[in-house]
Structure formats: C-alpha cells, structure tokens
Design an enzyme around this catalytic site. Structure first.
Site, PDB file in Angstrom:
ATOM      1  N   GLU A   1      31.053  27.137  41.527  1.00  0.00           N
ATOM      2  CA  GLU A   1      29.885  27.680  40.830  1.00  0.00           C
ATOM      3  C   GLU A   1      30.056  27.486  39.321  1.00  0.00           C
ATOM      4  OE1 GLU A   1      29.539  31.978  40.610  1.00  0.00           O
ATOM      5  OE2 GLU A   1      27.431  31.818  41.179  1.00  0.00           O
TER       6      GLU A   1
ATOM      7  N   GLY B   1      28.947  40.253  41.363  1.00  0.00           N
ATOM      8  CA  GLY B   1      29.697  39.516  40.353  1.00  0.00           C
ATOM      9  C   GLY B   1      30.447  38.362  40.991  1.00  0.00           C
ATOM     10  N   SER B   2      31.556  37.998  40.368  1.00  0.00           N
ATOM     11  CA  SER B   2      32.273  36.799  40.808  1.00  0.00           C
ATOM     12  C   SER B   2      33.202  37.095  41.988  1.00  0.00           C
ATOM     13  CB  SER B   2      33.104  36.272  39.638  1.00  0.00           C
ATOM     14  OG  SER B   2      34.050  37.245  39.263  1.00  0.00           O
TER      15      SER B   2
ATOM     16  N   GLY C   1      35.619  40.292  43.056  1.00  0.00           N
ATOM     17  CA  GLY C   1      35.388  40.841  44.397  1.00  0.00           C
ATOM     18  C   GLY C   1      36.692  41.010  45.167  1.00  0.00           C
TER      19      GLY C   1
ATOM     20  N   CYS D   1      22.394  33.955  40.452  1.00  0.00           N
ATOM     21  CA  CYS D   1      23.321  33.815  41.583  1.00  0.00           C
ATOM     22  C   CYS D   1      22.776  32.854  42.628  1.00  0.00           C
ATOM     23  CB  CYS D   1      23.628  35.173  42.192  1.00  0.00           C
ATOM     24  SG  CYS D   1      22.169  36.049  42.752  1.00  0.00           S
TER      25      CYS D   1
ATOM     26  N   LYS E   1      29.085  50.907  36.280  1.00  0.00           N
ATOM     27  CA  LYS E   1      29.851  50.185  35.247  1.00  0.00           C
ATOM     28  C   LYS E   1      29.123  48.864  35.000  1.00  0.00           C
ATOM     29  CE  LYS E   1      33.081  47.552  33.481  1.00  0.00           C
ATOM     30  NZ  LYS E   1      32.212  46.505  32.938  1.00  0.00           N
TER      31      LYS E   1
ATOM     32  N   GLU F   1      28.387  41.349  46.491  1.00  0.00           N
ATOM     33  CA  GLU F   1      27.337  40.326  46.320  1.00  0.00           C
ATOM     34  C   GLU F   1      27.912  39.327  45.332  1.00  0.00           C
ATOM     35  OE1 GLU F   1      24.203  40.524  47.711  1.00  0.00           O
ATOM     36  OE2 GLU F   1      24.532  42.486  48.620  1.00  0.00           O
TER      37      GLU F   1
HETATM   38  P1  NAD Z   1      32.290  39.139  36.825  1.00  0.00           P
HETATM   39  O1  NAD Z   1      32.810  39.206  38.209  1.00  0.00           O
HETATM   40  O2  NAD Z   1      33.142  38.568  35.771  1.00  0.00           O
HETATM   41  O3  NAD Z   1      31.938  40.617  36.323  1.00  0.00           O
HETATM   42  C1  NAD Z   1      31.101  41.460  37.076  1.00  0.00           C
HETATM   43  C2  NAD Z   1      31.440  42.905  36.750  1.00  0.00           C
HETATM   44  O4  NAD Z   1      32.766  43.172  37.175  1.00  0.00           O
HETATM   45  C3  NAD Z   1      31.389  43.245  35.258  1.00  0.00           C
HETATM   46  O5  NAD Z   1      30.847  44.525  35.091  1.00  0.00           O
HETATM   47  C4  NAD Z   1      32.855  43.224  34.862  1.00  0.00           C
HETATM   48  O6  NAD Z   1      33.160  44.036  33.757  1.00  0.00           O
HETATM   49  C5  NAD Z   1      33.497  43.789  36.124  1.00  0.00           C
HETATM   50  N1  NAD Z   1      34.931  43.471  36.257  1.00  0.00           N
HETATM   51  C6  NAD Z   1      35.614  42.418  35.726  1.00  0.00           C
HETATM   52  N2  NAD Z   1      36.913  42.501  36.043  1.00  0.00           N
HETATM   53  C7  NAD Z   1      37.063  43.620  36.797  1.00  0.00           C
HETATM   54  C8  NAD Z   1      38.182  44.240  37.440  1.00  0.00           C
HETATM   55  N3  NAD Z   1      39.402  43.743  37.361  1.00  0.00           N
HETATM   56  N4  NAD Z   1      37.948  45.368  38.158  1.00  0.00           N
HETATM   57  C9  NAD Z   1      36.708  45.890  38.267  1.00  0.00           C
HETATM   58  N5  NAD Z   1      35.630  45.359  37.661  1.00  0.00           N
HETATM   59  C10 NAD Z   1      35.799  44.234  36.936  1.00  0.00           C
HETATM   60  O7  NAD Z   1      30.877  38.428  36.928  1.00  0.00           O
HETATM   61  P2  NAD Z   1      29.866  38.069  35.753  1.00  0.00           P
HETATM   62  O8  NAD Z   1      30.459  36.962  34.943  1.00  0.00           O
HETATM   63  O9  NAD Z   1      29.435  39.325  35.060  1.00  0.00           O
HETATM   64  O10 NAD Z   1      28.620  37.555  36.604  1.00  0.00           O
HETATM   65  C11 NAD Z   1      28.546  36.282  37.124  1.00  0.00           C
HETATM   66  C12 NAD Z   1      28.890  36.271  38.590  1.00  0.00           C
HETATM   67  O11 NAD Z   1      28.076  37.201  39.314  1.00  0.00           O
HETATM   68  C13 NAD Z   1      28.599  34.922  39.232  1.00  0.00           C
HETATM   69  O12 NAD Z   1      29.639  34.580  40.107  1.00  0.00           O
HETATM   70  C14 NAD Z   1      27.316  35.170  40.003  1.00  0.00           C
HETATM   71  O13 NAD Z   1      27.069  34.301  41.061  1.00  0.00           O
HETATM   72  C15 NAD Z   1      27.507  36.568  40.456  1.00  0.00           C
HETATM   73  N6  NAD Z   1      26.221  37.174  40.830  1.00  0.00           N
HETATM   74  C16 NAD Z   1      25.947  37.388  42.156  1.00  0.00           C
HETATM   75  C17 NAD Z   1      24.717  37.936  42.542  1.00  0.00           C
HETATM   76  C18 NAD Z   1      24.385  38.207  44.000  1.00  0.00           C
HETATM   77  O14 NAD Z   1      23.438  38.942  44.256  1.00  0.00           O
HETATM   78  N7  NAD Z   1      25.099  37.646  44.951  1.00  0.00           N
HETATM   79  C19 NAD Z   1      23.786  38.260  41.557  1.00  0.00           C
HETATM   80  C20 NAD Z   1      24.090  38.009  40.217  1.00  0.00           C
HETATM   81  C21 NAD Z   1      25.322  37.472  39.863  1.00  0.00           C
END
Ligand code: NAD
Length: 495
Positions: free
Chosen positions: A399, A242-243, A247, A300, A189, A265
């Site tokens: 962040e 993601g965030s 998570g 990230c 996804k 992550e």
């Molecule tokens: P996000 O958490 O908003 O979204 C990430 C993914 O989760 C997207 O595909 C989104 O559609 C999905 N998502 C959103 N709500 C959801 C739900 N309720 N259930 C399941 N999936 C859902 O993050 P973003 O804005 O896309 O990315 C930025 C974040 O990612 C920052 O916090 C960044 O630090 C982090 N990040 C971490 C790493 C790492 O390796 N640690 C790498 C890149 C980005």
C-alpha cells in the site's frame, strides 16, 4: 452550498492550543508536553495538541468507566440516547463548514471532498445510529415450552477507539456513534496528524447533553497514548482503523493485557478491473482516476491497481493518464481543487520513494511522479500513473497511501481474478463490465469486503465496510457495526 468567501474567512482563524478532553473538560497533559500541529497546506505551524501519556490515558479510562457504571448513559432509555445523538448530529451539521475547514487545515484533504466525507458523513452516521438505538431488539430462543431462553444485547463497557488521519471525522463517527448508541463509554485516540476536528466534536457532544466521561479524547503519540490504551486492563474493546503494522501491535497488547476484543480496519491494495465490454470507457476512466487520486490517494479503499483487459489497455491507460495530468492539484481550501495536499512531509517522501522504486523496477511512468508547488511550503504531488506494472513489483503488492496508480493488463476473466487476489489484502475492488454474469462471477471470486460494479467508491452508511485477510476483521457502518460494541447475554429461565 459552501461559498469560497466563507471558507476564506475561516481559514485565517487562529487555532488555540488544544487540551485533552476528559470527563467533559479540556486538560493539559499531566507531563505538560505538547505536539506541534503542522498544516500540510503550507508547512506552517497551526497550533499544538496535548501529548497524552500513561497517566492521562488512565484518567480518561477511569472517567469512561465511572460514567459507564453510573448508568447515566449506559442505562438511559434508548430513546433518550437517541435524542442526544440527534442533537449531536444537528450540532455537527450547524458547524459543518467550520469543522470541514479546520480538518482541511489539519490534514490537507480537498475541501470539496472534506465537506461531504467529514462533517457531512459524520452527521449522517450519528443520525443513523441514533435511529438504531431503539430499533434493535434482543431475541427469544425457540426452546421447549418448559423454558424461556432470552438473548440480551448489552453494551461492552469501555471502548477504546484509535483512528487514522485521512478521514478523522468520518471514521471517528463510524466508531463513536454505534458505540454510544449501544450504551458504551468511549476513549478515543485520534492520529497525531488529525486531532482537531474530533476534539471539537467532543465539545459539541457535551453541548448536546452527552453526560461527562461518556466520550473522552486523548491526543498524542501512537507509541505512547495509543499503546497505553491498547494495554489498558480496563478497556473492554479496541476498535482500530489504520495500518497493518499497528494492527499487529494492538493484537499483541490485547494478549499481554486483558484479552480485550480487537477489531481492525486496515489497509488495502485494491484492484479495479476494466473489461473490454465496459459500457462507457470514458466514464470508467474518469471514475477510476478519481477512485485513486481523490484525497491524494490517502483513502483505504483507493483503487490503486488498475487491471485492464488487453484489447482496451492502451486506450484506458491514455484516458486515465490524461485525466490525471489535467487534475487540479493544489490549495485544498479552494473549492475548485480536485486533489489537495499530502498529509505530511514524511508521507510525501514515502510516496516519492515508491515512485523511484517503480521506475527502477521497470514500470513505465505515464504522468506525474514528482512533487509540485514546493514554493508554497506545502506537500503536493502530481497524480501519478505507471503502466506495465507486474504482480511482483512492490507497487503492485504494498500500500502506497498516496496518489500513485499502477496499471496491469490481463487477457481473460481467470487471469483478472488471479491478479486481483494476488496480494495479502482484501479490502475493496471494482469491476467494469456490461455483462451481468461476468459481474456476478467476479463479485463472488474476488476476495474483498466490498466489490463495486460499474462505479468505484461511495457506498453509504447502510452497508458494512470491512476487510478480509490482512485488511482486517469486523465491520464499520450498517447495523452490523453494533455487533462490535455489544455482548450477547443469555437468560435461561425454567418455567
Ligand atoms: P497508523 O496505523 O500509522 O496510525 C493509526 C492510529 O494508530 C493513529 O492514531 C496512531 O497514532 C495510532 N498508533 C500508532 N502507533 C501505535 C501504537 N504503537 N499503539 C497504538 N496506537 C498506535 O495509520 P495512519 O498512517 O494514521 O493511516 C493510514 C493507514 O490507515 C493506511 O494503512 C490505511 O489503509 C488505513 N486505513 C484503513 C481504513 C479502513 O477502513 N480499512 C480506513 C482509513 C485508513
């Protein structure tokens, strides 16, 4: 070397509406719903992606399960999986420029970086795990002679992978390639703001001979398609980048459904620490500036807190601010651009809110802090440096995920460690010093998944990437990533 004319030819190509990729073919969402894709380059509509709902996710998971049970991939000889994965890497390499330009139109990363970090790194990742497929052995346990204890490494089954928009191909490949190498089937996804390149890679995987159903891509809203995947009773492992907020939801989904394993992550607020004995302050300032401002801070591991020893504090702040002010920000498809667009209007707004709040709290704005190039319709922000940030300010604790750097001064090593560890995160860090002992002590004392010494960024696929504390668990990259996508099974045989 990419040339500008080739990039400019690709930037004008229309992008047709995109379907879901399930069982080796493109499909509309069952509901017929779509999501508009807006390019951050100019705020114009680029195309649409399908908006998957529960029924679509069910279909994708069923296709993944069917393919897994068929054995076409899961029981194929590792050397066969290796051949297909090398072909995938070849095809990503062959289409690298097309993929890079498509990705930049989708998420705004400067092309100079996207070329390396996206198709470049994705192809390398597929090659790395292709090679691993037939080189990772099981174990024979050191038992008494009357028994034989074998430890098999088995694929987990169906992997649900949810990825963000900042480096979709790189991060997508970090999940897909080790999962496939181990023999799993995958439902991916992508983020709403960056789905296009991963859909294209799914097509290339089919072209390379990956059996239908082994890799499925469900585009759509996180709260709908992502949630459906997270709650699915037939998904064995969730691998997420993601965030932290999302998570937490995934952990809840697991608890409310089938207790699937969840690997996270997450974000960071990474400290980059410059000691007065750093060998080359100009180099430290330049690498530190690029360590926060590339991809407009949407990285990230970005070194978003610059901790500088007091005696060189002013000099370093001046140098970093000058580099930030001189950075070429703008059209991400121009090879000379050093920082492209912020991914969306919402993210830009969020970045500017952090700026306003930092100023209100008393941090000193050295450069940037505002939107630029508004006449293009795109979302651009001048790299921003705040000095005299304190550990209590939101800018030091939360962040931003934008081009905003906060600088703090420290007196000695003890204070540097205390400031470095003063957030809830633990993803990355940097240390600049010419004293080997200081470097090693700092590596041990800082709570982070990766500590860079006399550089910032750039670890390759051979080393693990993962966070501690609220930056997550588990690791992408390196052979350790295979642990996420395999189960250990013991055979205990009486002889
Ligand atoms: P996000 O958490 O908003 O979204 C990430 C993914 O989760 C997207 O595909 C989104 O559609 C999905 N998502 C959103 N709500 C959801 C739900 N309720 N259930 C399941 N999936 C859902 O993050 P973003 O804005 O896309 O990315 C930025 C974040 O990612 C920052 O916090 C960044 O630090 C982090 N990040 C971490 C790493 C790492 O390796 N640690 C790498 C890149 C980005």
């Amino acid at each position: 070397m990419a040339d500008q004319a080739a990039i400019d030819a690709l930037r004008a190509r229309p992008v047709p509406p995109q379907g879901l990729w399930i069982d080796g073919a493109a499909w509309e969402a069952a509901s017929g719903e779509t999501i508009a894709v807006v390019s951050p380059i100019d705020g114009a509509r680029l195309t649409t992606i399908a908006s998957a709902g529960h029924a679509d996710v069910d279909r994708a998971v069923a296709a993944a399960r069917r393919s897994f049970e068929s054995g076409a991939w899961s029981r194929a000889a590792p050397a066969e999986r290796q051949t297909v994965m090398h072909r995938i890497a070849d095809l990503i390499g062959k289409h690298a420029l097309e993929l890079a330009v498509l990705g930049v139109r989708d998420n705004g990363t400067e092309i100079s970086m996207a070329l390396r970090a996206e198709p470049g790194s994705a192809a390398g990742t597929f090659r790395y795990y292709a090679e691993a497929a037939d080189k990772v052995y099981g174990e024979i346990a050191p038992t008494a002679h009357s028994v034989l204890g074998l430890v098999h490494r088995e694929p987990v089954g169906v992997v649900g992978a949810i990825v963000p928009w900042n480096f979709p191909l790189m991060i997508g490949a970090w999940k897909i390639a080790p999962a496939l190498a181990a023999g799993n089937s995958v439902v991916l996804k992508p983020a709403e703001a960056a789905s296009l390149t991963l859909l294209r890679v799914a097509q290339l995987c089919s072209e390379a001979g990956l059996p239908d159903g082994v890799l499925n891509v469900v585009t759509g809203h996180g709260a709908e398609a992502g949630e459906a995947l997270g709650l699915h009773m037939d998904v064995d492992v969730l691998a997420f980048t993601g965030s932290g907020g999302v998570g937490r939801k995934l952990l809840e989904y697991s608890a409310r459904s089938n207790l699937k394993r969840v690997y996270l992550e997450l974000g960071g607020k990474s400290p980059n620490i410059v000691f007065a004995d750093a060998a080359d302050l100009e180099q430290a300032a330049r690498v530190s500036a690029f360590g926060i401002f590339r991809n407009s801070g949407q990285v990230c591991v970005a070194g978003s807190r610059l901790l500088v020893q007091r005696e060189i504090h002013q000099e370093v702040v001046d140098r970093v601010s000058a580099i930030a002010a001189a950075m070429k920000v703008g059209d991400p498809l121009d090879l000379a651009t050093q920082a492209g667009a912020v991914v969306s209007a919402e993210q830009l707004e969020k970045d500017l809110r952090f700026v306003a709040e930092a100023a209100r709290e008393g941090a000193e704005l050295k450069t940037g802090g505002h939107r630029i190039l508004e006449q293009t319709g795109g979302y651009y922000m001048q790299p921003t440096v705040f000095d005299h940030v304190t550990a209590q300010m939101p800018l030091a604790r939360q962040e931003v995920f934008g081009p905003v750097l906060g600088v703090m001064a420290f007196d000695d090593e003890e204070e540097a460690v205390s400031l470095a560890n003063s957030t809830v995160y633990g993803l990355a860090a940097g240390v600049w010093t010419s004293n080997l002992s200081t470097a090693h002590r700092m590596v041990r004392a800082i709570r982070a998944g990766v500590v860079h010494v006399n550089t910032y960024g750039g670890p390759d696929i051979t080393v693990p990437l993962g966070g501690v504390r609220q930056s997550g668990n588990g690791h992408d990259k390196s052979l350790h990533a295979l642990d996420k996508y395999t189960d250990l099974k013991t055979a205990w045989i009486q002889l």
